[in-house]
Design a protein around this motif. Sequence first.
Motif, mmCIF file in Angstrom:
data_model
loop_
_atom_site.group_PDB
_atom_site.id
_atom_site.type_symbol
_atom_site.label_atom_id
_atom_site.label_comp_id
_atom_site.label_asym_id
_atom_site.label_seq_id
_atom_site.Cartn_x
_atom_site.Cartn_y
_atom_site.Cartn_z
ATOM 1 N N HIS A 31 0.883 -1.169 0.000
ATOM 2 C CA HIS A 31 0.000 0.000 0.000
ATOM 3 C C HIS A 31 0.920 1.218 0.000
ATOM 4 C CE1 HIS A 31 -4.099 -1.617 0.960
ATOM 5 N NE2 HIS A 31 -3.365 -2.666 1.271
ATOM 6 N N VAL A 32 1.060 1.878 -1.124
ATOM 7 C CA VAL A 32 2.046 2.951 -1.197
ATOM 8 C C VAL A 32 1.439 4.331 -0.946
ATOM 9 C CG1 VAL A 32 3.522 1.614 -2.719
ATOM 10 C CG2 VAL A 32 1.855 3.180 -3.707
ATOM 11 N N HIS A 33 0.119 4.449 -1.045
ATOM 12 C CA HIS A 33 -0.527 5.730 -0.777
ATOM 13 C C HIS A 33 -1.930 5.477 -0.244
ATOM 14 C CE1 HIS A 33 -1.869 9.889 -1.227
ATOM 15 N NE2 HIS A 33 -0.623 10.223 -1.484
ATOM 16 N N GLU A 34 -2.335 6.254 0.763
ATOM 17 C CA GLU A 34 -3.618 6.007 1.409
ATOM 18 C C GLU A 34 -4.809 6.592 0.657
ATOM 19 O OE1 GLU A 34 -3.292 5.098 6.074
ATOM 20 O OE2 GLU A 34 -3.537 7.208 5.535
ATOM 21 N N ASN A 35 -4.616 7.694 -0.028
ATOM 22 C CA ASN A 35 -5.746 8.367 -0.670
ATOM 23 C C ASN A 35 -6.050 7.781 -2.040
ATOM 24 O OD1 ASN A 35 -6.095 9.995 1.489
ATOM 25 N ND2 ASN A 35 -5.537 11.908 0.474
ATOM 26 N N CYS A 36 -7.222 8.120 -2.557
ATOM 27 C CA CYS A 36 -7.625 7.664 -3.884
ATOM 28 C C CYS A 36 -8.289 8.830 -4.611
ATOM 29 C CB CYS A 36 -8.583 6.477 -3.786
ATOM 30 S SG CYS A 36 -8.942 5.710 -5.390
ATOM 31 N N ASN A 37 -8.235 8.791 -5.942
ATOM 32 C CA ASN A 37 -8.835 9.861 -6.744
ATOM 33 C C ASN A 37 -10.186 9.461 -7.334
ATOM 34 O OD1 ASN A 37 -7.733 8.009 -8.512
ATOM 35 N ND2 ASN A 37 -6.287 9.428 -9.444
ATOM 36 N N CYS A 38 -10.774 8.388 -6.825
ATOM 37 C CA CYS A 38 -12.149 8.011 -7.147
ATOM 38 C C CYS A 38 -12.972 7.987 -5.861
ATOM 39 C CB CYS A 38 -12.199 6.646 -7.828
ATOM 40 S SG CYS A 38 -11.616 6.642 -9.528
ATOM 41 N N ARG A 39 -14.275 7.909 -6.015
ATOM 42 C CA ARG A 39 -15.182 7.859 -4.860
ATOM 43 C C ARG A 39 -16.125 6.664 -5.048
ATOM 44 N NH1 ARG A 39 -15.788 12.689 -2.102
ATOM 45 N NH2 ARG A 39 -18.027 12.364 -1.848
ATOM 46 N N CYS A 40 -15.541 5.487 -5.218
ATOM 47 C CA CYS A 40 -16.306 4.305 -5.619
ATOM 48 C C CYS A 40 -17.348 3.911 -4.581
ATOM 49 C CB CYS A 40 -15.372 3.132 -5.879
ATOM 50 S SG CYS A 40 -14.194 3.450 -7.191
ATOM 51 N N GLN A 41 -18.466 3.403 -5.081
ATOM 52 C CA GLN A 41 -19.574 3.015 -4.227
ATOM 53 C C GLN A 41 -19.216 1.871 -3.287
ATOM 54 O OE1 GLN A 41 -22.417 1.952 -7.208
ATOM 55 N NE2 GLN A 41 -23.013 4.057 -7.665
ATOM 56 N N MET A 42 -18.321 0.973 -3.727
ATOM 57 C CA MET A 42 -18.079 -0.256 -2.978
ATOM 58 C C MET A 42 -16.808 -0.194 -2.130
ATOM 59 S SD MET A 42 -17.206 -0.250 -6.263
ATOM 60 C CE MET A 42 -15.821 -0.570 -7.350
ATOM 61 N N CYS A 43 -16.257 1.012 -1.948
ATOM 62 C CA CYS A 43 -14.983 1.157 -1.242
ATOM 63 C C CYS A 43 -15.019 2.416 -0.399
ATOM 64 C CB CYS A 43 -13.851 1.225 -2.275
ATOM 65 S SG CYS A 43 -12.221 1.516 -1.582
ATOM 66 N N ASP A 44 -14.339 2.383 0.751
ATOM 67 C CA ASP A 44 -14.286 3.541 1.644
ATOM 68 C C ASP A 44 -12.905 4.191 1.687
ATOM 69 O OD1 ASP A 44 -16.929 3.170 2.286
ATOM 70 O OD2 ASP A 44 -16.523 2.043 4.123
ATOM 71 N N ILE A 45 -11.967 3.690 0.868
ATOM 72 C CA ILE A 45 -10.605 4.221 0.914
ATOM 73 C C ILE A 45 -10.584 5.722 0.636
ATOM 74 C CG2 ILE A 45 -8.377 4.181 -0.293
ATOM 75 C CD1 ILE A 45 -8.683 1.172 -0.571
ATOM 76 N N TRP A 46 -11.414 6.176 -0.270
ATOM 77 C CA TRP A 46 -11.405 7.592 -0.665
ATOM 78 C C TRP A 46 -11.788 8.527 0.475
ATOM 79 C CZ3 TRP A 46 -16.150 9.978 -0.185
ATOM 80 C CH2 TRP A 46 -17.269 9.144 -0.150
ATOM 81 N N GLN A 47 -12.345 7.986 1.556
ATOM 82 C CA GLN A 47 -12.742 8.827 2.684
ATOM 83 C C GLN A 47 -11.581 9.181 3.606
ATOM 84 O OE1 GLN A 47 -16.436 7.645 4.629
ATOM 85 N NE2 GLN A 47 -16.974 6.389 2.879
ATOM 86 N N THR A 77 -0.333 -0.987 -4.638
ATOM 87 C CA THR A 77 -1.758 -0.755 -4.465
ATOM 88 C C THR A 77 -1.947 0.405 -3.503
ATOM 89 O OG1 THR A 77 -3.861 -1.844 -3.897
ATOM 90 C CG2 THR A 77 -1.919 -2.552 -2.663
ATOM 91 N N GLY A 78 -3.169 0.637 -3.075
ATOM 92 C CA GLY A 78 -3.441 1.764 -2.194
ATOM 93 C C GLY A 78 -4.862 1.683 -1.675
ATOM 94 N N GLY A 79 -5.518 2.793 -1.724
ATOM 95 C CA GLY A 79 -5.379 4.034 -2.423
ATOM 96 C C GLY A 79 -4.895 3.916 -3.878
ATOM 97 N N GLU A 80 -4.525 5.071 -4.398
ATOM 98 C CA GLU A 80 -4.022 5.154 -5.763
ATOM 99 C C GLU A 80 -2.509 5.313 -5.734
ATOM 100 O OE1 GLU A 80 -2.876 5.101 -9.192
ATOM 101 O OE2 GLU A 80 -5.066 4.843 -9.025
ATOM 102 N N PRO A 81 -1.765 4.296 -6.194
ATOM 103 C CA PRO A 81 -0.300 4.365 -6.137
ATOM 104 C C PRO A 81 0.293 5.536 -6.910
ATOM 105 C CG PRO A 81 -1.028 2.110 -6.553
ATOM 106 C CD PRO A 81 -2.244 2.980 -6.663
ATOM 107 N N LEU A 82 -0.356 5.955 -7.995
ATOM 108 C CA LEU A 82 0.215 7.020 -8.814
ATOM 109 C C LEU A 82 0.126 8.387 -8.140
ATOM 110 C CD1 LEU A 82 -0.915 5.963 -12.399
ATOM 111 C CD2 LEU A 82 1.325 5.674 -11.313
ATOM 112 N N LEU A 83 -0.513 8.474 -6.979
ATOM 113 C CA LEU A 83 -0.483 9.693 -6.179
ATOM 114 C C LEU A 83 0.822 9.832 -5.388
ATOM 115 C CD1 LEU A 83 -4.132 9.710 -4.756
ATOM 116 C CD2 LEU A 83 -3.187 11.351 -6.386
ATOM 117 N N HIS A 84 1.610 8.762 -5.322
ATOM 118 C CA HIS A 84 2.852 8.775 -4.549
ATOM 119 C C HIS A 84 3.820 9.802 -5.129
ATOM 120 C CE1 HIS A 84 6.504 7.337 -2.561
ATOM 121 N NE2 HIS A 84 5.735 6.616 -1.760
ATOM 122 N N ARG A 85 4.401 10.620 -4.264
ATOM 123 C CA ARG A 85 5.236 11.730 -4.712
ATOM 124 C C ARG A 85 6.655 11.316 -5.074
ATOM 125 N NH1 ARG A 85 3.867 15.251 0.484
ATOM 126 N NH2 ARG A 85 3.978 13.108 1.268
#
Length: 350
Positions: A31-47, A77-85
């Motif tokens: 898990h390389v990044h906690e946040n995500c750039n989607c707000r998917c119905q079936m996942c709470d990671i984006w919160q 994986t993550g979150g969204e890995p491509l958000l990693h700086r």
Amino acid sequence: MASELVAITTQPGNSGSEAEKITQLPILLLHVHENCNCRCQMCDIWQRRDGRELSAADFERHRDSLLRLGVRNVVLTGGEPLLHRDLSRLCLLIRECGARITLLTTGLLLAKRASIVAEYIDEVIVSLDGPEEVHDRVRRVSGAFRIMGEGIAAVRLEKPGMPVHGRTTVQKANHRRLRSTVHAARLLGLDSISFLAADLTSQAFNRELIWPQERQNQIALMEEEIDALEQEIDLLTREHAEDLRSKFIAESETRLRQIARRFREHLGQLPPLAPVCNAPWVSAVVEVDGSVRPCFFHQSVGNANTATLDEAINSGEARQFRATLNVSENPICRRCVCSLNYKPPPARST
């Protein structure tokens, strides 16, 4: 990597602490990044709000562990890995240790980070929730399907042979659209598409508590919807028989039908049936805070911030977990929607 996650290797669960010591770890999920750039119905990671990420500098202390354990595949994986700086530095370390890198992504940042993906990533797996209008609705991002398609094209412009696969989580919003999802995968130029049932009962994916029944019902299928899913699977297997034979659809017909079974189990119409799985013996999941899990769904058994990776996966708690785990009887395993059945590739003859 996707082609390797297909068949069981050993019979896990040999008793005794030494028998449960892991000396070879083929697969590591980060898990390389906690946040995500989607707000998917079936996942709470984006919160999540704090936006923590796995420090590339800190992860370098595990270089020797990666080499000792012979890690062959690292899944970002993550979150969204491509958000990693500092993704380039993290990937470079992994590549220097001789591991292949698989990127699990929403696809929304593929175009912006195409050069990094092309240089360091060996395989991309994008989340695809259905044809364009369904995908955008599930992701709750306007234009998500189009942006993902542009990103795939951008990566392949820099690296023409890049394997890109799709993964669909089957749920209330898309259970009648499996065939059109396969068509959408073709439109995107994917190399394959796989399907799995939505996870409804675990604390994975940033769920502090197991979803209450009302929340589960937003994703789960009712009986008439399961009937519709089974009809859709019947049509899929007839109309896309060649895609099944060629493995463009990654699952067999049997595994597709098990998706419908998962939803019937959720309604109590069938007893939960654990998949064949050896994940705790061949893989580990490391989260941003250092927590080490035997898979996405079981609790942490160590911490890679206070120990080396090989020490964490072989902690007393971790060995005890593996020694006592009976996959076929464990209640978490019996409701698993995303098992790992790993078989190592055959040794090369000299």
